[in-house]
Design a protein around this motif. Structure first.
Motif, PDB file in Angstrom:
ATOM      1  N   UNK A 645      61.291  36.355  46.721  1.00 18.84           N
ATOM      2  CA  UNK A 645      60.276  36.928  45.859  1.00 18.84           C
ATOM      3  C   UNK A 645      60.734  38.006  44.910  1.00 18.84           C
ATOM      4  N   UNK A 646      61.994  38.389  44.950  1.00 27.14           N
ATOM      5  CA  UNK A 646      62.435  39.478  44.078  1.00 27.14           C
ATOM      6  C   UNK A 646      63.165  38.990  42.843  1.00 27.14           C
ATOM      7  N   UNK A 647      63.378  37.724  42.778  1.00 25.00           N
ATOM      8  CA  UNK A 647      64.119  37.198  41.634  1.00 25.00           C
ATOM      9  C   UNK A 647      63.381  35.993  41.069  1.00 25.00           C
ATOM     10  N   UNK A 648      63.698  35.751  39.815  1.00 26.42           N
ATOM     11  CA  UNK A 648      62.933  34.749  39.086  1.00 26.42           C
ATOM     12  C   UNK A 648      63.904  34.059  38.141  1.00 26.42           C
ATOM     13  N   UNK A 649      63.788  32.749  38.040  1.00 26.64           N
ATOM     14  CA  UNK A 649      64.566  32.083  36.995  1.00 26.64           C
ATOM     15  C   UNK A 649      63.598  31.501  35.985  1.00 26.64           C
ATOM     16  N   UNK A 654      64.848  26.848  24.288  1.00 24.52           N
ATOM     17  CA  UNK A 654      66.011  27.201  23.471  1.00 24.52           C
ATOM     18  C   UNK A 654      67.267  27.302  24.333  1.00 24.52           C
ATOM     19  N   UNK A 655      67.414  26.403  25.277  1.00 23.54           N
ATOM     20  CA  UNK A 655      68.640  26.099  26.032  1.00 23.54           C
ATOM     21  C   UNK A 655      69.051  27.183  27.019  1.00 23.54           C
ATOM     22  N   UNK A 656      68.240  28.186  27.170  1.00 23.75           N
ATOM     23  CA  UNK A 656      68.705  29.288  28.006  1.00 23.75           C
ATOM     24  C   UNK A 656      68.072  29.249  29.386  1.00 23.75           C
ATOM     25  N   UNK A 657      68.895  29.592  30.352  1.00 19.33           N
ATOM     26  CA  UNK A 657      68.392  29.775  31.704  1.00 19.33           C
ATOM     27  C   UNK A 657      68.561  31.257  32.011  1.00 19.33           C
ATOM     28  N   UNK A 658      67.473  31.889  32.338  1.00 17.28           N
ATOM     29  CA  UNK A 658      67.500  33.349  32.476  1.00 17.28           C
ATOM     30  C   UNK A 658      67.166  33.724  33.910  1.00 17.28           C
ATOM     31  N   UNK A 671      71.927  35.725  31.565  1.00 17.58           N
ATOM     32  CA  UNK A 671      71.531  34.600  30.728  1.00 17.58           C
ATOM     33  C   UNK A 671      72.590  33.528  30.847  1.00 17.58           C
ATOM     34  N   UNK A 672      72.187  32.335  31.178  1.00 20.73           N
ATOM     35  CA  UNK A 672      73.128  31.233  31.348  1.00 20.73           C
ATOM     36  C   UNK A 672      72.845  30.212  30.257  1.00 20.73           C
ATOM     37  N   UNK A 673      73.835  30.008  29.435  1.00 22.68           N
ATOM     38  CA  UNK A 673      73.693  29.016  28.366  1.00 22.68           C
ATOM     39  C   UNK A 673      74.712  27.934  28.610  1.00 22.68           C
ATOM     40  N   UNK A 693      68.805  25.247  40.326  1.00 25.34           N
ATOM     41  CA  UNK A 693      69.251  24.241  39.368  1.00 25.34           C
ATOM     42  C   UNK A 693      68.347  24.276  38.156  1.00 25.34           C
ATOM     43  N   UNK A 694      68.839  23.666  37.105  1.00 30.88           N
ATOM     44  CA  UNK A 694      68.055  23.546  35.889  1.00 30.88           C
ATOM     45  C   UNK A 694      68.268  22.148  35.352  1.00 30.88           C
ATOM     46  N   UNK A 695      67.229  21.582  34.803  1.00 29.85           N
ATOM     47  CA  UNK A 695      67.354  20.255  34.221  1.00 29.85           C
ATOM     48  C   UNK A 695      66.997  20.352  32.754  1.00 29.85           C
ATOM     49  N   UNK A 696      67.626  19.484  31.983  1.00 32.29           N
ATOM     50  CA  UNK A 696      67.527  19.660  30.543  1.00 32.29           C
ATOM     51  C   UNK A 696      67.354  18.321  29.847  1.00 32.29           C
ATOM     52  N   UNK A 697      66.985  18.417  28.591  1.00 31.88           N
ATOM     53  CA  UNK A 697      66.862  17.227  27.768  1.00 31.88           C
ATOM     54  C   UNK A 697      68.211  16.634  27.404  1.00 31.88           C
ATOM     55  N   UNK A 698      69.304  17.302  27.732  1.00 27.05           N
ATOM     56  CA  UNK A 698      70.603  16.684  27.495  1.00 27.05           C
ATOM     57  C   UNK A 698      70.965  15.709  28.609  1.00 27.05           C
TER      58      UNK A 698
END
Lengths: 760, 473
Positions: A645-649, A654-658, A671-673, A693-698
């Motif tokens: 509960x203390x962190x958030x992604x 605009x391609x960034x994972x924060x 910031x993860x690009x 994890x992050x999923x993208x349109x690429x």
């Protein structure tokens, strides 16, 4: 063009002016912090024994300022560059005017430079010339007149005749002087009366004053006593109501700058506060010019000693060992080589005794070459830091040490026609549910990829979101399709679990009936039609606009839905036990922006609402906004909250994972690009593995290790682990949703290519 | 020390020689320990001829040769070059009976994915029992005829099947099926003597066993105790007996309006006797993927997604020992003569474990090669060192536990101690792709595998003659 140049110059000048201020401020902090440790240093400094070095420093500081001023003053000529030019043209015009009326005797020729040139006639020394007009003056020469006192003449002219003394009039003058003039006599006649025009005393005084260019008024004091308004005396009342200027009570930045320069010099050892005066010896300095080494010069940046020649080796000996002597072939080779190509400029020779060694005939040439080397080759001291670039990288553990994490595609869930919009793993970890554009909700067996249940919800609208109720009792699947939210108990479970789930969902039907007739609720709870009921749908909630996302509260009683199209009631909270829906935000202005995603905090009564640009955290217990996060993304697509509960992604289009640490700041911690296209979904593992994890349109899913330490002082460790490729990009859409297996390090992804995948 | 015997085939007189020490673990094929000097250009065939000559066999037996846990696939000379060994040092060579590559015999298609396969005993003739994802089980003859099919008693996929009495042992064969609908059904099947008509025999269940709350993943039957055990995704293992009188009768909770409506479309299933379990073992904390009986019928081994292998005492229903590995486990089989357990994991490899209490290490070797979870393991009916594995990567691989070496374990340091090895043969699906869900291996039928391609694929190592052994991996 000139103005542009000046602005650039000015900005540079400003930058240069600002820079030292900043650095000095930074440095200014250091002595304050270290004040206790090396107070002696400070006291040394404050003693204020500025010796010559410090003076140098001051003067150099002044030079710096002058330089800055120079830069400033540079502006002026550059700005006024135009004006001399204009003057020049004016001059040119004027000369053109002159050309129009040349004098008669003046010739105008075109000069070598192309400009007209005036040639005046030469002056001839004839009688007509000006010299002849000169009258004869005294010709007595350089003889004092007193010599001729007793003579009637005063000298002789060119012809030898006497030059007679002119009438002196001395007697008349003395006579006139002897006559006493009346007061105020002017010698003028009053035209009106004919009498003598005399002046009174006052009038004379005025005339005199006028002659002295004084003010004629009587009693005017041109130099009155000054009133000292601003004196060293402290007055009771201030003279001015203007506030005290800030500079009176703020330490001077300029002084601080100068002081910091000295402090820095002392720290670096350039300035010695109590340097003993160098004893200036009166003796003249000598040095031994025959010594091997030149006298050591003072260490200075610009003084780089010449490199030493290598010591002679065996083959330079007068009698080298045989193996150093060249054989005929080597000798021939050496002789045939171009002198420049030879690796050494001599051939080893052997002599019986040192005294038999002849003089080296190339000595002068060799010295000359050496001298050329010394003064033609620039010797530069390189301030290159010997740092391994790899050592500057942050120390990240190897991904191999962070196993297990998903690496390969284990199962492909095929069956959806059109995009798979949403994927969700069952809390028991045996089933996975997907929802897609074909309006179906499907449940699959995880490992085999077998579809075990399918529900056709709608023929024209997509199932945008599916999610399992996160509790162990009662298996309830929520699916959002169009403006309906369906709460389903899929008939794949044990009878007891199925009954339990249906009881949980049906319990609130009475409440809903009691509330009929009140004002229009944001969501209408109703029983589905029989066709859907047979398939396992227990309740449908109808809201106004298309629901894009739904999320459960951890206890499974509340369900929050987002319909971004509904301006007024975008966020809607539904309570399962009472079949009631409510909108926590009455006005659109409360959230300021269209909500994209909503999540409950995993342990506290907080609601995270992600609008396009901000994430607002609402305290549901106090009913107030507790925090606003500013990820800096242009369009947030998804958020997920760490199970602690203390962190958030935050994923953004605009391609960034924060990564946000809620305790740190409202700005992202990291910031993860890594994605090439917009991020569609992000997810934390909730089963004990430090993965997200992050999923993208690429078309890729990227897996990261995100470890959080219980020590609050230590920041989270984020390591990119793996790029999972497999989903095909269909119509510019890649992977639309991701979810983790609740217990295993397995990942589910939903792709626009109509498949869902399991990665392990 | 005996003088080294010099083997000198005429063609290889100019090659250097190396001293080898031949050994075997097969006592029937042992030769007296005698150092041999052989030319280094010999390959497997030459060595095999040599061993046959030494054994003085009437009919040549094909042999394979293991040097340092690896099959010799090149000449000895090339092996030495690759391994960087000197030909002056004696080489220890182990010879084993050659495992023949299983060639594709044929495949029988069904109308849905097939989840499990069991081959019956060969008398009078082997039949293949398969469980299908459409909820039925089916008995197929070796010629591909469907002998019998169960009525759709299972509302959902059948995940596991097992024979109880094989056809031929008694007048009536019986088998068990279990699957996604959480019940185990007991079926009886009387093989008809006359050739079958076009439509297969429809068989009905006699007893239903109800206890599990989630998918039943595997069944194992022990003939000596007449007991069977089942594992389930609800983290439990249940112990049952085929003797129905020992089991408590339960009522099936299948009477809600909800399920009735769902069932109305299908034919009403025949009513069966509902029985509860003898005991429920709840040692696992995650879905149990497989349970098998040990050679001792009172012990069972189970593997689970919670990464552990648990040895159960079926008499007391208590766990005896727990071995925790590093990955979720999906399948297990015993290699009884070697006292080894082979467990297939979701992390794409097979680990070998010593189940005995005395063994210190958790695992003895890792076998790598599969590219997806290993869901089915079966030991070879002929060779105690050989077993086969079926995986979701769509291949069946055959492994030799002797072919493991400690040298190649560096590439997988995370898997702990032990050796690692590669597979002997790879059998691809003849249909191209699709997951393999089950394998079974018998002496007379061969290696049978079923999977997502809806086919029963039969492979057999045939042609005992001069087969060139190729490493297909």
């Amino acid at each position: 063009m000139p103005t542009k140049v000046t602005t650039r110059k000015r900005s540079r000048a400003e930058a240069e002016a600002e820079k030292p201020v900043l650095s000095s401020e930074d440095e200014f902090e250091i002595p304050e912090i270290n004040g206790d440790e090396d107070s002696s240093d400070d006291s040394d400094f404050t003693a204020g024994d500025e010796d010559s070095d410090e003076e140098e420093e001051f003067s150099s500081g002044a030079e710096d300022e002058e330089e800055e001023q120079d830069i400033d003053s540079d502006e002026i000529p550059s700005e006024d560059e135009a004006s001399p030019k204009e003057n020049g043209t004016a001059d040119h015009d004027a000369s053109g005017d002159e050309e129009a009326e040349p004098a008669d005797n003046v010739k105008v020729v075109t000069g070598a430079d192309g400009n007209p040139r005036h040639i005046y006639p030469e002056i001839e020394p004839v009688y007509d010339s000006d010299d002849t007009d000169a009258e004869e003056t005294n010709t007595i020469g350089n003889i004092p007149l007193e010599y001729y006192e007793n003579y009637p003449h005063v000298g002789y002219d060119i012809n030898g005749k006497r030059i007679m003394r002119p009438a002196a009039g001395k007697a008349l003058d003395t006579l006139l002087d002897s006559i006493e003039l009346p007061k105020g006599w002017t010698g003028l006649v009053d035209k009106n009366s004919g009498a003598a025009l005399n002046l009174t005393e006052e009038e004379l005084e005025i005339v005199k004053k006028l002659q002295r260019s004084e003010i004629t008024d009587e009693g005017f004091d041109p130099y009155p006593d000054m009133v000292e308004w601003f004196s060293s005396k402290v007055e009771q009342m201030p003279l001015s109501s203007a506030p005290e200027p800030k500079r009176r009570f703020v330490p001077s930045k300029h002084e601080q700058k100068r002081i910091m320069k000295i402090v820095k010099g002392i720290r670096e050892g350039r300035i010695l506060p109590h340097k003993p005066q160098a004893e200036t010896s009166q003796e003249p300095e000598f040095y031994d010019i025959w010594a091997d080494d030149a006298p050591p010069k003072p260490d200075h940046v610009m003084n780089i000693p010449a490199p030493k020649l290598p010591p002679p080796t065996h083959d330079e000996s007068y009698n080298p060992p045989l193996e150093y002597l060249p054989n005929d072939k080597e000798r021939k080779e050496w002789e045939e080589q171009d002198p420049e190509d030879r690796d050494k400029n001599y051939l080893p020779r052997t002599h019986k005794a040192l005294r038999l060694v002849p003089g080296f005939n190339g000595f002068i040439g060799e010295r000359f070459e050496r001298c050329l080397d010394l003064y033609l080759a620039p010797r530069v001291r390189r301030n290159k830091l010997n740092i391994d670039p790899a050592s500057l990288l942050p120390k990240l553990p190897s991904p191999d040490d962070l196993k297990p994490f998903p690496t390969t595609c284990a199962t492909v869930y095929r069956g959806h026609e059109g995009r798979v919009r949403s994927v969700a793993a069952d809390p028991t970890g045996v089933w996975v549910a997907t929802g897609g554009d074909d309006g179906t909700v499907r449940v699959w067996e995880i490992l085999t990829g077998r579809q075990v249940w399918k529900l056709k919800v709608s023929s024209d609208e997509a199932v945008d979101s599916v999610t399992w109720r996160p509790t162990t009792e009662g298996r309830i699947l929520a699916a959002a399709c169009g403006n309906e939210i369906l709460l389903v108990v899929p008939p794949i479970f044990d009878f007891e679990e199925e009954t339990q789930g249906k009881e949980i969902l049906s319990a609130g039907f009475g409440y809903a009936a009691n509330r009929q007739g009140k004002k229009e609720a944001p969501g209408i709870w109703s029983k589905p039609d029989t066709a859907l009921e047979e398939e396992g749908v227990v309740v449908t909630i109808t809201v106004r606009k298309t629901v894009k996302y739904i999320a459960w509260h951890r206890r499974g009683d509340y369900l929050v839905s987002v319909s971004p199209e509904d301006v007024r009631r975008a966020v809607c909270i539904h309570r399962v036990s009472t079949h009631l829906s409510q909108t926590p935000f009455k006005e659109k202005s409360v959230t300021k922006g269209i909500p994209q995603r909503v999540q409950f905090h995993p342990s506290k009564p907080l609601l995270f609402v992600a609008t396009k640009r901000y994430i607002k955290i609402y305290d549901l217990a106090k009913a107030e906004l507790s925090k606003t996060l500013k990820p800096g993304a242009r369009w947030i697509s998804s958020i997920d909250i760490h199970p602690q509960g203390d962190n958030l992604i935050v994923g953004s289009y605009d391609k960034r994972l924060l990564w946000h640490d809620l305790d740190l700041s409202t700005k992202p911690y990291r910031t993860l690009r890594y994605h090439d296209k917009g991020i569609r979904a992000v997810s934390f593992h909730r089963g004990g593995f430090p993965l997200f994890c992050s999923s993208s349109d690429d078309g890729t899913v990227q897996v990261f290790h995100g470890r959080i330490y219980s020590d609050l002082m230590e920041n989270a460790l984020i390591v990119p682990l793996k790029v999972l490729k497999g989903h095909k990009i269909t119509a510019h859409l890649g992977v639309l949703d991701v979810d983790w297996h609740p217990k295993q390090p397995w990942l589910f992804s939903a792709g626009a290519d109509g498949t869902a995948r399991l990665w392990n | 020390m005996a003088e080294a015997m010099d083997i000198d085939p005429p063609s290889s007189s100019n090659f250097p020689k190396i001293q080898i020490n031949l050994s075997t673990r097969d006592t029937t094929l042992s030769i007296p320990l005698q150092p041999l000097r052989i030319p280094t250009n010999l390959k497997r065939y030459g060595l095999s001829t040599l061993v046959n000559h030494l054994l003085e066999t009437s009919k040549p037996i094909p042999f394979d040769f293991l040097i340092d846990g690896k099959y010799l696939r090149t000449s000895i000379d090339e092996y030495l070059t690759q391994a960087g060994l000197s030909s002056e040092k004696p080489l220890d060579v182990e010879y084993v009976r050659s495992q023949l590559p299983p060639t594709y015999i044929g495949s029988f298609e069904q109308d849905d994915w097939i989840s499990s396969v069991n081959i019956s005993s060969p008398s009078p003739s082997s039949t293949i029992l398969t469980g299908s994802f459409n909820g039925t089980a089916q008995i197929t003859s070796l010629s591909g005829e469907v002998l019998a099919r169960t009525v759709p008693m299972h509302t959902q996929s059948v995940k596991s099947t097992t024979w109880i009495t094989h056809p031929g042992q008694s007048s009536e064969a019986s088998f068990l099926t279990a699957g996604l609908d959480r019940t185990i059904n007991l079926w009886s099947y009387t093989p008809s003597q006359e050739p079958l008509s076009s439509h297969p025999l429809q068989i009905s269940p006699s007893t239903s066993y109800i206890s599990h709350k989630s998918t039943i993943t595997s069944l194992s039957y022990s003939p000596s105790t007449s007991q069977f055990i089942s594992s389930s995704s609800d983290h439990t293992i249940a112990l049952w007996s085929t003797n129905s009188s020992l089991l408590p009768t339960v009522t099936a909770p299948q009477s809600t309006a909800f399920t009735r409506k769902r069932r109305r479309t299908t034919t009403k299933p025949p009513s069966t006797i509902k029985k509860g379990p003898l005991a429920v073992l709840t040692s696992h904390t995650a879905p149990v993927s497989q349970v098998i009986h040990s050679t001792d019928p009172t012990a069972a081994y189970s593997v689970s997604w919670d990464k552990s292998i648990i040895t159960h005492d079926l008499v007391t229903s208590q766990p005896v020992s727990t071995r925790t590995t590093q990955h979720p486990l999906l399948s297990i089989t015993t290699l009884p003569t070697l006292s080894l357990l082979a467990a297939g994991s979701a992390a794409r490899h097979i680990t070998l474990h010593d189940p005995r209490e005395s063994s210190r290490t958790v695992q003895t070797a890792v076998l790598r090669g599969h590219t997806n979870g290993v869901v089915s393991l079966v030991k070879s009916p002929e060779n105690e060192y050989i077993f086969a594995s079926g995986s979701h990567d769509g291949s069946v691989r055959i492994w030799d536990v002797r072919s493991v070496s400690s040298t190649s374990s560096t590439d997988g340091g995370d898997d702990g101690e032990g050796k690692s090895g590669g597979s002997l043969f790879v059998i691809k699906r003849e249909s191209g792709s699709g997951k393999v869900f089950g394998v079974d291996w018998s002496r007379d039928v061969g290696l049978v595998s079923v999977g997502e391609d809806k086919k029963i694929q039969v492979n057999r190592g045939e042609g005992m003659a001069d087969v060139t052994v190729m490493d297909q991996s």
